[in-house]
Design a protein around this motif. Structure first.
Motif, PDB file in Angstrom:
ATOM      1  N   ILE A  16       0.890  -1.170   0.000  1.00 52.28           N
ATOM      2  CA  ILE A  16       0.000   0.000   0.000  1.00 52.28           C
ATOM      3  C   ILE A  16       0.923   1.214   0.000  1.00 52.28           C
ATOM      4  O   ILE A  16       1.765   1.387   0.883  1.00 52.28           O
ATOM      5  N   LYS A  17       0.801   2.013  -1.060  1.00 53.74           N
ATOM      6  CA  LYS A  17       1.816   3.031  -1.362  1.00 53.74           C
ATOM      7  C   LYS A  17       1.589   4.338  -0.578  1.00 53.74           C
ATOM      8  O   LYS A  17       0.506   4.556  -0.014  1.00 53.74           O
ATOM      9  N   PRO A  18       2.605   5.237  -0.581  1.00 51.09           N
ATOM     10  CA  PRO A  18       2.533   6.452   0.236  1.00 51.09           C
ATOM     11  C   PRO A  18       1.330   7.359  -0.067  1.00 51.09           C
ATOM     12  O   PRO A  18       0.830   8.042   0.838  1.00 51.09           O
ATOM     13  N   PHE A  27      14.242  -2.825  -4.721  1.00 55.51           N
ATOM     14  CA  PHE A  27      12.954  -3.472  -4.980  1.00 55.51           C
ATOM     15  C   PHE A  27      12.518  -3.262  -6.427  1.00 55.51           C
ATOM     16  O   PHE A  27      12.000  -4.171  -7.075  1.00 55.51           O
ATOM     17  N   TYR A  28      12.722  -2.043  -6.941  1.00 57.08           N
ATOM     18  CA  TYR A  28      12.268  -1.717  -8.302  1.00 57.08           C
ATOM     19  C   TYR A  28      13.407  -1.792  -9.329  1.00 57.08           C
ATOM     20  O   TYR A  28      13.288  -1.201 -10.403  1.00 57.08           O
ATOM     21  N   ALA A  29      14.483  -2.521  -9.019  1.00 57.42           N
ATOM     22  CA  ALA A  29      15.672  -2.567  -9.897  1.00 57.42           C
ATOM     23  C   ALA A  29      15.322  -2.963 -11.332  1.00 57.42           C
ATOM     24  O   ALA A  29      15.965  -2.499 -12.283  1.00 57.42           O
ATOM     25  N   ILE A  34      -0.598   7.514 -12.574  1.00 55.84           N
ATOM     26  CA  ILE A  34       0.043   6.234 -12.921  1.00 55.84           C
ATOM     27  C   ILE A  34       1.175   5.912 -11.938  1.00 55.84           C
ATOM     28  O   ILE A  34       1.442   4.743 -11.662  1.00 55.84           O
ATOM     29  N   GLU A  35       1.826   6.941 -11.391  1.00 56.58           N
ATOM     30  CA  GLU A  35       2.877   6.698 -10.394  1.00 56.58           C
ATOM     31  C   GLU A  35       2.260   6.509  -9.003  1.00 56.58           C
ATOM     32  O   GLU A  35       2.522   5.485  -8.343  1.00 56.58           O
ATOM     33  N   ALA A  36       1.471   7.452  -8.576  1.00 60.25           N
ATOM     34  CA  ALA A  36       0.853   7.379  -7.239  1.00 60.25           C
ATOM     35  C   ALA A  36      -0.427   6.554  -7.362  1.00 60.25           C
ATOM     36  O   ALA A  36      -1.550   7.069  -7.254  1.00 60.25           O
ATOM     37  N   ALA A  62      -1.294   1.049  -4.904  1.00 57.40           N
ATOM     38  CA  ALA A  62      -0.973  -0.337  -4.530  1.00 57.40           C
ATOM     39  C   ALA A  62      -0.018  -0.964  -5.536  1.00 57.40           C
ATOM     40  O   ALA A  62      -0.053  -0.642  -6.728  1.00 57.40           O
ATOM     41  N   HIS A  63       0.815  -1.846  -5.012  1.00 60.29           N
ATOM     42  CA  HIS A  63       1.671  -2.703  -5.852  1.00 60.29           C
ATOM     43  C   HIS A  63       1.315  -4.156  -5.567  1.00 60.29           C
ATOM     44  O   HIS A  63       1.051  -4.517  -4.421  1.00 60.29           O
ATOM     45  N   GLY A  64       1.347  -4.992  -6.599  1.00 55.77           N
ATOM     46  CA  GLY A  64       1.196  -6.435  -6.413  1.00 55.77           C
ATOM     47  C   GLY A  64       2.158  -7.166  -7.323  1.00 55.77           C
ATOM     48  O   GLY A  64       2.405  -6.728  -8.456  1.00 55.77           O
TER      49      GLY A  64
HETATM   50  P1  CMP Z   1       3.925  -0.949  -9.718  1.00 51.94           P
HETATM   51  O1  CMP Z   1       2.908  -1.987  -9.998  1.00 51.94           O
HETATM   52  O2  CMP Z   1       4.385  -0.784  -8.313  1.00 51.94           O
HETATM   53  O3  CMP Z   1       5.209  -1.187 -10.662  1.00 51.94           O
HETATM   54  C1  CMP Z   1       6.056  -0.147 -11.117  1.00 51.94           C
HETATM   55  C2  CMP Z   1       5.549   1.209 -10.754  1.00 51.94           C
HETATM   56  O4  CMP Z   1       6.095   2.280 -11.490  1.00 51.94           O
HETATM   57  C3  CMP Z   1       4.056   1.301 -11.053  1.00 51.94           C
HETATM   58  O5  CMP Z   1       3.319   0.478 -10.183  1.00 51.94           O
HETATM   59  C4  CMP Z   1       3.845   2.807 -10.912  1.00 51.94           C
HETATM   60  O6  CMP Z   1       3.732   3.208  -9.553  1.00 51.94           O
HETATM   61  C5  CMP Z   1       5.173   3.373 -11.431  1.00 51.94           C
HETATM   62  N1  CMP Z   1       5.071   4.019 -12.757  1.00 51.94           N
HETATM   63  C6  CMP Z   1       5.262   5.320 -12.974  1.00 51.94           C
HETATM   64  N2  CMP Z   1       5.124   5.605 -14.264  1.00 51.94           N
HETATM   65  C7  CMP Z   1       4.853   4.456 -14.903  1.00 51.94           C
HETATM   66  C8  CMP Z   1       4.610   4.110 -16.272  1.00 51.94           C
HETATM   67  N3  CMP Z   1       4.625   5.021 -17.240  1.00 51.94           N
HETATM   68  N4  CMP Z   1       4.346   2.819 -16.547  1.00 51.94           N
HETATM   69  C9  CMP Z   1       4.341   1.878 -15.572  1.00 51.94           C
HETATM   70  N5  CMP Z   1       4.581   2.167 -14.236  1.00 51.94           N
HETATM   71  C10 CMP Z   1       4.817   3.441 -13.929  1.00 51.94           C
END
Ligand code: CMP
Length: 140
Positions: A10-12, A50-52, A111-113, A116-118
């Motif tokens: 659950i994101k910020p 984590f996001y490498a 799309i960034e905020a 949630a991540h799964g």
């Molecule tokens: P998440 O499923 O956590 O995986 C990568 C994350 O990058 C995504 O959710 C978003 O929070 C973020 N993100 C930001 N911009 C983009 C984009 N253009 N395409 C995909 N993910 C993005």
């Protein structure tokens, strides 16, 4: 179908708006069980590692900045077909494309905020769960 586990974050943007309980309700209503949960402040190093997989993407630095901008809630979810089921509950990454009733449609800011991540596969779920939780912290 097999019982699986998946990593949820659950994101910020969601913790800032006090949405942990609302998101957990959607998770539980979908039949997924929260078998581990911890609130945490990610360090820059933790978020980068984590996001490498996304490190060459243009949004990487911004994503790391966002994921360290406030508390997150790290979770392990368990249930039948949990990986695909949670991705359905979350909805599309881009909230403008997410289906009605999903976490991202209801709560995401961008799309960034996107609240949630799964995990996206069984292999990544195992790696992501092990990154944040010891076996003894997961109680099914
Ligand atoms: P998440 O499923 O956590 O995986 C990568 C994350 O990058 C995504 O959710 C978003 O929070 C973020 N993100 C930001 N911009 C983009 C984009 N253009 N395409 C995909 N993910 C993005």
């Amino acid at each position: 179908m097999a019982i699986q586990r998946t990593l949820s974050i659950i994101k910020p943007d969601a913790t800032r708006r006090n949405l942990t309980g609302a998101i957990n309700a959607l998770i539980e209503e979908a039949g997924l069980r929260i078998v581990a949960q911890r609130r945490a402040q990610l360090s820059q190093k933790e978020a980068e590692t984590f996001y490498a997989v996304h490190k060459e993407r243009p949004f990487f630095q911004s994503l790391v900045g966002f994921m360290t901008s406030g508390p997150v809630v790290l979770q392990v979810l368990e249930g039948e077909d949990a990986i695909a089921k949670y991705r359905e509950v979350m909805g599309a990454t881009d909230p403008s494309k997410a289906a009605e009733g999903t976490i991202r449609k209801q709560f995401a800011e961008s799309i960034e905020a996107n609240s949630a991540h799964g995990s996206d596969s069984e292999e990544n779920a195992a790696v992501e769960i092990a990154y944040f939780f010891r076996g003894s912290e997961i109680v099914g």
